[in-house]
Design a protein around this motif. Sequence first.
Motif, mmCIF file in Angstrom:
data_model
loop_
_atom_site.group_PDB
_atom_site.id
_atom_site.type_symbol
_atom_site.label_atom_id
_atom_site.label_comp_id
_atom_site.label_asym_id
_atom_site.label_seq_id
_atom_site.Cartn_x
_atom_site.Cartn_y
_atom_site.Cartn_z
ATOM 1 N N HIS A 156 0.837 -1.133 -0.119
ATOM 2 C CA HIS A 156 0.190 0.030 0.093
ATOM 3 C C HIS A 156 0.815 1.338 0.008
ATOM 4 O O HIS A 156 1.929 1.478 0.789
ATOM 5 N N ARG A 157 0.580 2.108 -0.729
ATOM 6 C CA ARG A 157 1.235 3.354 -1.086
ATOM 7 C C ARG A 157 0.170 4.503 -1.089
ATOM 8 O O ARG A 157 -0.904 4.373 -1.502
ATOM 9 N N ASP A 158 0.360 5.682 -0.867
ATOM 10 C CA ASP A 158 -0.545 6.912 -0.752
ATOM 11 C C ASP A 158 -0.805 7.269 -1.835
ATOM 12 O O ASP A 158 -1.939 7.581 -2.381
ATOM 13 N N ASP A 165 -1.907 -2.451 -3.352
ATOM 14 C CA ASP A 165 -2.872 -3.131 -2.545
ATOM 15 C C ASP A 165 -4.090 -2.677 -3.188
ATOM 16 O O ASP A 165 -5.240 -3.474 -2.767
ATOM 17 N N LEU A 166 -4.424 -1.648 -4.065
ATOM 18 C CA LEU A 166 -5.625 -1.798 -4.928
ATOM 19 C C LEU A 166 -6.038 -2.992 -5.462
ATOM 20 O O LEU A 166 -7.303 -3.358 -5.886
ATOM 21 N N ASP A 176 5.404 -1.107 3.298
ATOM 22 C CA ASP A 176 6.817 -1.337 2.960
ATOM 23 C C ASP A 176 7.511 -1.354 4.302
ATOM 24 O O ASP A 176 7.314 -0.494 5.202
ATOM 25 N N SER A 177 8.473 -2.190 4.477
ATOM 26 C CA SER A 177 9.732 -2.112 5.564
ATOM 27 C C SER A 177 10.155 -0.861 5.243
ATOM 28 O O SER A 177 10.654 -0.326 4.428
ATOM 29 N N VAL A 178 10.810 -0.128 6.540
ATOM 30 C CA VAL A 178 11.467 0.784 6.739
ATOM 31 C C VAL A 178 12.840 0.732 7.465
ATOM 32 O O VAL A 178 12.627 0.116 8.444
ATOM 33 N N ASP A 179 13.840 1.267 7.057
ATOM 34 C CA ASP A 179 15.138 0.940 7.374
ATOM 35 C C ASP A 179 15.557 -0.546 8.019
ATOM 36 O O ASP A 179 15.902 -0.797 9.070
#
Length: 199
Positions: A156-158, A165-166, A176-179
């Motif tokens: 999912h992304r803004d 995710d649509l 997404d994973s971050v760092d």
Amino acid sequence: MAEMPTRFNEFLGRAAEIARARFRGRLTYCCLPFERVNWELFDILATDAGYRSAALADRYPDLMRSYVGEGAKLGKPVAVTEFGCVTYRGAADMADRGADILQWDPRTATPLRLDGVYERDEQAQAAHLLEVLNILDEVGIDTAFWYCFSRPDLIHRDDPTLDLDLASGGLVKIFDSVDGAAKTWEPKLAFAALAKRVR
């Protein structure tokens, strides 16, 4: 093709025999609508044919009722092992073809992008879930499974042009994973609708 049902059921018979030698629980096989399964081999009649598209909507209750009738003749419970839709406006009409909006990397078989711009509609996904469950209850299906809990490959992304995710039938959206941290998830409206429905 005329020989296929016989050969297929011979295969299922061998598979069931092997499974029963190692497993003491109830067995089933999740069929597609065109398969002619010998249900005497199994304890539960099960089908992946639970998707209700716009084209099938008027016939859907009767189709599900036919599985219930077959199960009743055999004295076996009936399970719908797949139903649902993805998360953009109009996806409920597409049923199991809603994810066809994905474009894939042919080399790695990973999703790259959507084939156009789509509007997120979690409310429609949740409404579809409840409508189909009501039909399945009314016709006497014993149990039903929403298509999937999550699709970790569909992030999912803004930005709606990048919101994979649509095209996900998951009850949750994956971020997404971050760092290097693990991917996180958040419930969609369908998750809450299902949780309230089964309490």
